[in-house]
Design a protein around this motif. Structure first.
Motif, PDB file in Angstrom:
ATOM      1  N   UNK A   1       0.861  -1.187   0.000  1.00 10.91           N
ATOM      2  CA  UNK A   1       0.000   0.000   0.000  1.00 10.91           C
ATOM      3  C   UNK A   1       0.890   1.227   0.000  1.00 10.91           C
ATOM      4  N   UNK A   2       0.691   2.108  -0.957  1.00  7.94           N
ATOM      5  CA  UNK A   2       1.512   3.318  -0.994  1.00  7.94           C
ATOM      6  C   UNK A   2       0.581   4.510  -0.830  1.00  7.94           C
ATOM      7  N   UNK A   3       0.831   5.282   0.212  1.00  5.92           N
ATOM      8  CA  UNK A   3      -0.052   6.377   0.605  1.00  5.92           C
ATOM      9  C   UNK A   3       0.427   7.673  -0.042  1.00  5.92           C
ATOM     10  N   UNK A   4      -0.396   8.170  -0.938  1.00  8.94           N
ATOM     11  CA  UNK A   4      -0.130   9.440  -1.625  1.00  8.94           C
ATOM     12  C   UNK A   4       1.207   9.469  -2.372  1.00  8.94           C
ATOM     13  N   UNK A   5       1.381   8.601  -3.352  1.00  6.90           N
ATOM     14  CA  UNK A   5       2.583   8.708  -4.187  1.00  6.90           C
ATOM     15  C   UNK A   5       2.522   9.990  -5.003  1.00  6.90           C
ATOM     16  N   UNK A   6       3.678  10.547  -5.284  1.00  2.34           N
ATOM     17  CA  UNK A   6       3.688  11.867  -5.909  1.00  2.34           C
ATOM     18  C   UNK A   6       3.803  11.826  -7.436  1.00  2.34           C
ATOM     19  N   UNK A   7       4.755  11.050  -7.936  1.00  5.81           N
ATOM     20  CA  UNK A   7       5.031  11.153  -9.364  1.00  5.81           C
ATOM     21  C   UNK A   7       4.131  10.268 -10.220  1.00  5.81           C
ATOM     22  N   UNK A   8       3.601   9.204  -9.665  1.00  2.44           N
ATOM     23  CA  UNK A   8       2.668   8.346 -10.394  1.00  2.44           C
ATOM     24  C   UNK A   8       1.672   7.813  -9.389  1.00  2.44           C
ATOM     25  N   UNK A   9       0.441   7.574  -9.851  1.00  2.00           N
ATOM     26  CA  UNK A   9      -0.593   7.194  -8.881  1.00  2.00           C
ATOM     27  C   UNK A   9      -1.073   5.778  -9.049  1.00  2.00           C
ATOM     28  N   UNK A  10      -0.712   5.096 -10.135  1.00  2.00           N
ATOM     29  CA  UNK A  10      -1.363   3.822 -10.445  1.00  2.00           C
ATOM     30  C   UNK A  10      -0.734   2.657  -9.682  1.00  2.00           C
ATOM     31  N   UNK A  11      -1.618   1.850  -9.126  1.00  2.00           N
ATOM     32  CA  UNK A  11      -1.164   0.671  -8.378  1.00  2.00           C
ATOM     33  C   UNK A  11      -0.305  -0.220  -9.234  1.00  2.00           C
ATOM     34  N   UNK A  12      -0.656  -0.325 -10.537  1.00  2.00           N
ATOM     35  CA  UNK A  12       0.104  -1.189 -11.424  1.00  2.00           C
ATOM     36  C   UNK A  12       1.520  -0.695 -11.640  1.00  2.00           C
ATOM     37  N   UNK A  13       1.713   0.625 -11.453  1.00  2.00           N
ATOM     38  CA  UNK A  13       3.036   1.199 -11.696  1.00  2.00           C
ATOM     39  C   UNK A  13       3.823   1.345 -10.388  1.00  2.00           C
ATOM     40  N   UNK A  14       3.106   1.795  -9.371  1.00  2.00           N
ATOM     41  CA  UNK A  14       3.785   2.105  -8.111  1.00  2.00           C
ATOM     42  C   UNK A  14       3.935   0.859  -7.240  1.00  2.00           C
ATOM     43  N   UNK A  15       2.842   0.104  -7.073  1.00  2.00           N
ATOM     44  CA  UNK A  15       2.840  -0.979  -6.078  1.00  2.00           C
ATOM     45  C   UNK A  15       3.194  -2.328  -6.684  1.00  2.00           C
ATOM     46  N   UNK A  16       2.737  -2.622  -7.917  1.00  2.00           N
ATOM     47  CA  UNK A  16       2.957  -3.951  -8.484  1.00  2.00           C
ATOM     48  C   UNK A  16       4.438  -4.293  -8.627  1.00  2.00           C
ATOM     49  N   UNK A  17       5.290  -3.346  -9.072  1.00  2.00           N
ATOM     50  CA  UNK A  17       6.719  -3.700  -9.153  1.00  2.00           C
ATOM     51  C   UNK A  17       7.315  -4.019  -7.784  1.00  2.00           C
ATOM     52  N   UNK A  18       6.824  -3.344  -6.759  1.00  2.00           N
ATOM     53  CA  UNK A  18       7.301  -3.647  -5.407  1.00  2.00           C
ATOM     54  C   UNK A  18       6.929  -5.076  -5.044  1.00  2.00           C
ATOM     55  N   UNK A  19       5.688  -5.466  -5.396  1.00  2.00           N
ATOM     56  CA  UNK A  19       5.265  -6.854  -5.193  1.00  2.00           C
ATOM     57  C   UNK A  19       6.229  -7.791  -5.909  1.00  2.00           C
ATOM     58  N   UNK A  20       6.566  -7.420  -7.182  1.00  2.00           N
ATOM     59  CA  UNK A  20       7.462  -8.262  -7.962  1.00  2.00           C
ATOM     60  C   UNK A  20       8.818  -8.398  -7.291  1.00  2.00           C
ATOM     61  N   UNK A  21       9.369  -7.292  -6.805  1.00  2.00           N
ATOM     62  CA  UNK A  21      10.693  -7.347  -6.175  1.00  2.00           C
ATOM     63  C   UNK A  21      10.668  -8.243  -4.947  1.00  2.00           C
ATOM     64  N   UNK A  22       9.601  -8.061  -4.140  1.00  2.00           N
ATOM     65  CA  UNK A  22       9.519  -8.840  -2.906  1.00  2.00           C
ATOM     66  C   UNK A  22       9.390 -10.320  -3.235  1.00  2.00           C
TER      67      UNK A  22
END
Lengths: 422, 553
Positions: free
Chosen positions: B519-540
């Protein structure tokens, strides 16, 4: 000297005769008190001196034993020698004591401890003139009272005694040492009672003395504080009542049988003067009420045996001497005990034979020697000897010889009477 | 002579009377007054300080120490007992690590009988102070809590106060077993405050050792990944967790920004909070999985049921469109999930009806605490059916108008991952070596529905899916992106600038061994879960899968 040797040679024979009961009681009580004293002085002082880094903690025990040994030797010597010598020495001893009492006042000579100038001399030879004066006054009073012909009907008859005593008391009280001054007063009082002074004068005298003591007590702020704190020490537990309160805490926390020998906590910096004036509190803490009772019982024995000796002694002088010395010991004991128990304001006298107090211990043991001497049948033919005393001083050997004979007879007499009593 | 002897008798009577009086007084003091005098003695001689129990160690599932207690002493002074404040201060200052004049100032406070010179001074330095034997200086034994991994899982672990009591996190919720039982010591002191006799009247019992389900290596990786997200998208904060869906064990639970557990007071409250349980948000698209799950379990739809979807759908006064505008399409249920179609999800929701929908929301555990063993858990907010407005059913199926916590989402997704069992997550594995029984779960959807959902959720990683750029060679992944407008309480409207980008996914898709949420609270440069959060899921996942030796599949 050959005659002296002969007299000495007679002694072992005379000693085979059983000592009177009073003699044995007095000696036993004294030895018990001394043993008790050695143990308690060690117990009360060792922790403190150890923690303060003064040696291995036995310094006070060693000094107590040393002074006790000196006193004990003096007691034995005096117990065997006669009373005539004592009579002869009374005057010089009193003079010496009074001179010392004056000397102690002089700056540079008197040694000040805790704000009171009581000591004379230096190092191990330091002593308290007031203690010597105490004994000297008893000897002097006994001599004067016994010397006086006829019944004692008015204090006027003993004016010189009252003057001398008054002077000594003033000197002692101004050291200041109210405790010893009071002991002297009580002892003189006891002697006057024994000597037969009518009671009304005694009461008047006691009243006047009480007023004087009260005035004296109120004359200095610290003594005033002592008096007010006596009435309620717990209200002044932090300052003036500190010692009294700590003493009662020590005594009370011991309960009936105490915390056990050596287990006192109050002795470790809580209770000032734990090994001297307040040693009874430590006895109470470590051995409980039982220990205090034992001490009181021993003093009771001294009182009983000492006054019995006085009653049985032959001659007014021996009677008064025995009564005087017993009263001296008992007055001091009672004053100390009452102080510690909170029945009297703080005065600061040592507990006889038990407290650490070099001069007091030696002097009291010497006094006990006199008492034992009387108990053993010693007497002095005051009326016959006294007028010629000064002139005959050169014939001491003759006196001694006759006294030896006399005392031998007395011993037998005492023995008889005891059997009769039994 | 007779008078003399009578008078001597009188004297004896006097002395006897005085001695008896003294004896009576001694008995009075020793018995009647004995109790209160003994109390007075005890109150000045005896102190009974507490012997602080050694707090239990917290370790991860492999035994890596996360929180340990080390001996440390409080240093205090009784100013009026200090003989020479200046000299004492000079000797103490280097050991206390304080300037000498500051210490001297404390020691010079004659109006008080107690001042602290230092709290929780390490034992070796306290021992040096003890050796100085300074009068009036006291040492009180205690412990200091040390977190050897500093920032690792600090919001999860929490903190311990100076009094040895847990203040936050597991240290707070498990304080009773971690703390142990303080002992009591009896110290007899002399009038100068030196101990004469020390006896432990009640021995201290050390606290229990807590073994967590957390794996420090995974936790560390998750925190690194979040730090990367933090650096790249400058969000307010980010939270991520890794759960073993088979057991409900939390393998990692991380919050960014990091907080140094050894200095928790330096962090702002937002950072110190364990947002996995204490943070509520509107989940957005990640919630669509439950809309679909309920509909499939009820038989309302099947994965291949096709829907003709207009570009927008009108529900009462509200018009719902897609995040990326499109023309009319026909999508299956699976495609609706994969492409995260708002219109599709609302259509399915409307088909279920509000009552059924509400029942499913509640069956998946929303609107009540999960019971995870972490303190400060929020309940979220689920409207009762009676309070629905006309447009509510246009919001809820796409995860708006409902507020949830990350841990609720984790629990609900676990049910999809493990074949339909909803079970409280847990973080404590063993207490003093004894396994903590796993919380009981209950079935919410059938094995089959769960499997169908997992298959549908693979679509997010397929071409055209919302997370199609994320892949791990050899592993099939499944998941759901979420991009939710935050509700702005100030305006009463959905914010146009503040979003929560999230991703819930599991791997391997067919037999999930890991459930990972970001969960990313108020990302600044991009807002989409697929861009902001999904890669983090992939890394983990790409770290955790080989690390846990999970076979590809």
């Amino acid at each position: 000297m050959p005659r002296a040797a002969a007299a000495n040679a007679k002694r072992p024979r005379s000693r085979t005769v059983a000592q009177p009961l009073e003699y044995n009681i007095l000696l036993t009580a004294t030895l018990c008190l001394l043993a008790f004293g050695a143990i308690m002085v060690y117990s009360a002082s060792s922790a403190r001196t150890l923690l303060q880094g003064q040696g291995d903690g036995s310094s006070f025990l060693v000094r107590y034993v040393a002074y006790g040994a000196i006193g004990f030797v003096a007691m034995h010597v005096i117990a065997r020698r006669g009373l005539d010598g004592v009579l002869r020495l009374t005057g010089p001893l009193l003079a010496f004591a009074l001179v010392c009492l004056v000397l102690v006042k002089l700056p540079g000579l008197g040694v000040t401890v805790n704000g009171a100038r009581r000591w004379l001399g230096a190092g191990p030879l330091q002593f308290q003139p007031s203690e010597v004066a105490k004994l000297a006054l008893v000897l002097y009073a006994a001599k004067i009272l016994a010397h006086r012909p006829g019944r004692l009907k008015h204090p006027r008859q003993v004016t010189p005694l009252l003057l001398v005593t008054g002077l000594a008391v003033l000197l002692v009280a101004s050291q200041p040492d109210l405790g010893t001054a009071l002991v002297i007063c009580f002892t003189l009082c006891a002697l006057l009672i024994a000597a037969g002074l009518p009671m009304r004068y005694l009461l008047i005298g006691a009243g006047a003395a009480a007023v004087l003591v009260l005035l004296y007590a109120l004359s200095a702020s610290y003594r005033r504080a002592r008096l007010t704190t006596f009435i309620n020490p717990w209200a002044h537990a932090g300052d003036a009542g500190f010692q009294a309160v700590q003493g009662q805490i020590a005594l009370g926390s011991g309960g009936l049988f105490g915390r056990g020998l050596g287990q006192s906590v109050q002795k470790v910096f809580y209770l000032p003067e734990a090994h001297t004036d307040f040693i009874l509190a430590i006895i109470g803490e470590e051995l409980g009420v039982a220990g205090v009772m034992a001490v009181l019982f021993l003093y009771g024995l001294v009182a009983y045996a000492g006054l019995r000796v006085a009653r049985r002694a032959s001659g007014a002088y021996a009677k008064l001497l025995a009564a005087g010395i017993t009263s001296l010991i008992l007055s001091q004991a009672c004053l100390n005990v009452f102080t510690v128990l909170g029945l009297a304001p703080l005065t600061g006298v040592p507990l006889p034979f038990i407290s650490y107090g070099s001069t007091n211990l030696t002097v009291l043991l010497a006094g006990m020697g006199l008492l034992l001497n009387v108990a053993n049948g010693g007497s002095a033919h005051l009326r016959a000897v006294a007028p010629r005393n000064a002139k005959r001083s050169r014939h001491g050997a003759d006196d001694r010889d006759r006294r030896g004979r006399d005392s031998g007879a007395r011993r037998a007499g005492a023995g008889r009477s005891r059997r009769a009593a039994g | 002579m007779a008078l003399l002897e009578r008078r001597i008798g009188l004297l004896f009577a006097c002395f006897l009377g005085l001695l008896v009086l003294a004896a009576a007084r001694a008995v009075w003091l020793g018995t009647v007054k004995g109790g209160s005098l003994a109390n007075a003695a005890a109150s000045q001689q005896v102190t009974s300080p507490a012997l602080p129990a050694r707090r239990g160690t917290i370790v991860d599932r492999k035994g890596v120490e996360l929180a340990v207690s080390e001996p440390a002493d409080d240093v205090s002074a009784t100013p009026y007992l200090v003989k020479n404040p200046v000299r004492t201060a000079q000797r103490l200052a280097p050991l206390l690590g304080k300037p000498a004049d500051a210490v001297a100032q404390l020691l010079a406070r004659r109006n008080t009988g107690f001042v602290f010179l230092a709290r929780s001074l390490p034992a070796d330095r306290a021992a040096q102070i003890d050796k100085l034997h300074l009068p009036g200086i006291d040492l009180t034994p205690g412990h200091v809590r040390v977190y050897p991994r500093q920032t690792l899982a600090s919001q999860l672990l929490g903190s311990v106060g100076i009094d040895g009591r847990g203040l936050a996190g597991l240290e707070y919720s498990r304080d009773s077993i971690l703390h142990g039982q303080d002992g009591r010591r009896r110290v007899v002191k002399d009038a100068l405050g030196q101990s004469i006799n020390v006896r432990d009247t009640k021995p201290a019992r050390a606290g229990a050792r807590l073994e967590l389900t957390i794996d420090a290596a995974i936790q560390d990786n998750v925190e690194r990944v979040l730090a990367g997200v933090g650096q790249m998208y400058r969000p307010k904060g980010a939270t991520a967790f890794v759960v073993d869906p088979r057991t409900g064990e939390l393998l990692a639970l991380a919050n960014w920004p990091r907080v140094d557990a050894n200095q928790p007071w330096t962090a702002p409250p937002y950072a110190s909070q364990d947002r996995a349980v204490g943070f509520t948000y509107e989940p957005g698209s990640t919630f669509k999985a439950f809309t679909v799950a309920g509909a499939i379990e009820d038989g309302t739809v099947k994965p291949d049921t096709a829907f003709n979807l207009a570009p927008q759908i009108q529900v009462a006064d509200r018009t719902i469109g897609e995040s990326h505008p499109r023309g009319p399409v026909t999508l299956t249920t699976a495609q609706i999930l994969a492409q995260s179609s708002n219109v599709g999800a609302v259509t399915i929701g409307l088909k279920m009806g509000r009552v059924r929908f509400d029942q499913w929301v509640r069956r998946f555990g929303f609107g009540r605490r999960t019971g995870v063993d972490l303190p400060g858990e929020e309940r979220g907010l689920v409207l009762p059916v009676a309070k629905y407005s006309g447009s509510t059913m246009g919001n809820l199926p796409i995860g708006q108008g409902i507020s949830v916590t990350p841990i609720q989402m984790a629990q609900a997704y676990t049910a999809i991952a493990n074949g339909g069992i909803l079970r409280p997550l847990h973080v404590v594995r063993r207490v003093d070596g004894r396994l903590v029984p796993e919380p009981k779960g209950h079935r919410v959807i059938s094995q089959r529905t769960a499997q169908e959902l997992r298959q549908m959720l693979e679509g997010a990683f397929a071409p055209g899916g919302t997370a199609s750029e994320v892949s791990i060679p050899g592993y099939k992944l499944a998941g759901k992106t979420g991009t939710a407008n935050k509700f702005d309480t100030a305006t009463g409207q959905y914010s146009k600038s503040a979003y929560i980008a999230s991703f819930m996914g599991f791997a391997p898709a067919l037999h999930p061994r890991l459930l990972i949420g970001v969960m990313v609270d108020e990302p600044q440069t991009n807002i989409y879960g697929g861009v902001v959060a999904a890669p983090a899921f992939g890394s983990i996942a790409s770290f955790a899968l080989p690390y846990l030796r999970i076979p590809p599949g």
